[in-house]
Enzyme design. Structure first.
Site, PDB file in Angstrom:
ATOM      1  N   ARG A 280      -0.207  -8.445 -48.249  1.00 36.84           N
ATOM      2  CA  ARG A 280       0.264  -9.631 -48.936  1.00 36.84           C
ATOM      3  C   ARG A 280       1.107 -10.461 -47.963  1.00 36.84           C
ATOM      4  NH1 ARG A 280       4.593  -8.183 -52.750  1.00 36.84           N
ATOM      5  NH2 ARG A 280       5.950  -9.145 -51.201  1.00 36.84           N
ATOM      6  N   HIS A 284       5.381 -11.908 -53.621  1.00 40.77           N
ATOM      7  CA  HIS A 284       4.744 -11.347 -54.813  1.00 40.77           C
ATOM      8  C   HIS A 284       4.463 -12.458 -55.817  1.00 40.77           C
ATOM      9  CE1 HIS A 284       3.833  -8.626 -58.096  1.00 40.77           C
ATOM     10  NE2 HIS A 284       4.765  -9.209 -58.831  1.00 40.77           N
ATOM     11  N   TYR A 293      13.177  -7.489 -48.057  1.00 40.09           N
ATOM     12  CA  TYR A 293      12.784  -6.084 -48.075  1.00 40.09           C
ATOM     13  C   TYR A 293      11.698  -5.718 -47.061  1.00 40.09           C
ATOM     14  CZ  TYR A 293       9.201  -8.098 -51.192  1.00 40.09           C
ATOM     15  OH  TYR A 293       8.207  -8.877 -51.735  1.00 40.09           O
TER      16      TYR A 293
END
Length: 386
Positions: A280, A284, A293
């Site tokens: 990805r 998100h 993160y």
């Protein structure tokens, strides 16, 4: 056409360490390679070139849909948007492997698959703008409504596949009748109970369903290492059906593997789990900040595996496309962007009374009373404004 036994045997060998784990037919450098047990037949050289050019066009337009929707959200035109940046090959490869009668059960991120099924991407944006619950008719495209509840669509897919069995639309040998079902979900959803229950039912009833997991390696902010100690495709073995891991940034490999798995389903050989190993590259959703993160180095490494760029390199290197072709594709993508920008602002706000429609096949007295009370409540504001 990929032969079904080859895919099954290849996955069995990979389970037991006897074969390459990742199915890849086009490297990040744009070179065609072979994979044991996987054959890709796109017809004559001319047909193959046209098909691959089509894959490229689909991915470029799909990426424009994604980036345009992201920009619209940033400008306040959408409430939220679920990005697919970097996952175009997984979606276009699998989406183009579908036949007209096959049915798709998506999550909320299958914008490329929706495009392959003929949906106007503007219909997707209405959902994220909050003016409808999904404007498309699932029966018209054999493409279900987006599912927000994580993993729930896998059970829906298995139930539909059981219905297909009972309708006698599996294993007849009629290419226009035999039906496969495909359920999309992410690596995060693989930890949900619904997904594992779907695996159990699919195996128990030998349903014609393909579980297509886009492993983009992040369940929002949780890495895949915290969810599974083994590659996700190997989980299928515990449920009694084959699993295979494919390079999710390789549109050719994704197409070949999905085509074979769907054919296996249509012939009555039961379920398959495909793990499309991808990344990805975006967030998100537009409410997420991935810089909190994950390391930027990982993102930069995966940019070198960009699914669109590898097809472009292949086409150029083999003289299958010229600058005129690429310019035409960019122009088509630009027109899509214009369509979405103009269309989303023109979407009408819904009538609040519409929430009472289509709740039941026939209106109940109780619901009708609630509707009338709500209509009177809304009417009181109109009277006060006079």
């Amino acid at each position: 056409m990929t032969s079904v036994p080859d895919v099954f045997h290849a996955s069995q060998a990979a389970w037991h360490g006897g074969g390459p784990e990742l199915v890849q037919l086009l490297t990040p450098e744009g070179e065609r390679v072979e994979h044991p047990g996987i054959a890709l037949d796109l017809g004559s050289p001319e047909q193959e070139a046209e098909t691959i050019r089509g894959f490229y066009r689909d991915m470029v337009v799909t990426r424009r849909i994604d980036t345009e929707a992201t920009a619209l959200q940033r400008h306040g035109e959408l409430g939220i948007w679920a990005q697919l940046l970097g996952q175009e090959a997984a979606q276009i490869g699998s989406g183009r492997a579908l036949r007209a009668q096959d049915f798709v059960f998506p999550t909320y991120r299958e914008h490329g698959v929706a495009y392959c099924r003929g949906l106007d991407p503007l219909d997707l944006l209405g959902l994220f703008r909050g003016v409808d619950h999904g404007r498309w008719d699932p029966a018209a495209h054999n493409f279900g409504l987006y599912t927000i509840v994580i993993g729930a669509q896998t059970l829906h897919a298995v139930g539909y596949a059981m219905g297909v069995q009972r309708d006698g639309a599996v294993g007849t040998g009629d290419d226009d009748r035999d039906t496969g079902v495909i359920a999309y979900f992410g690596d995060g959803a693989s930890s949900q109970g619904d997904v594992n229950e779907a695996f159990i039912f699919a195996a128990s009833y030998n349903t014609p369903v393909v579980f297509f997991c886009q492993n983009n390696q992040w369940a929002i902010s949780e890495p895949i290492e915290r969810q599974s100690r083994i590659p996700l495709y190997q989980r299928a073995l515990g449920f009694g059906f084959p699993g295979v891991r494919v390079d999710g940034n390789d549109v050719l490999a994704t197409y070949a593997v999905t085509q074979a798995a769907l054919q296996r389903a249509r012939e009555g050989q039961g379920p398959t789990l495909i793990e499309a190993y991808t990344y990805r590259m975006g967030a998100h959703t537009t409410t997420d900040d991935p810089t909190r993160y994950r390391h930027n180095d990982d993102l930069e490494r995966w940019k070198l595996k960009d699914p669109i760029e590898r097809v472009r390199v292949y086409l150029v290197r083999n003289g299958l496309a010229d600058e005129g072709f690429f310019a035409d594709v960019e122009a088509e993508a630009a027109r899509m962007g214009e369509h979405l920008r103009a269309g989303v602002r023109a979407l009408a706000d819904p009538d609040p009374r519409g929430i009472f429609d289509l709740v039941y096949a026939e209106q109940t007295p109780e619901l009708a009373a609630q509707r009338d009370e709500f209509a009177a409540y809304l009417g009181s504001f109109e009277e006060a404004g006079r």
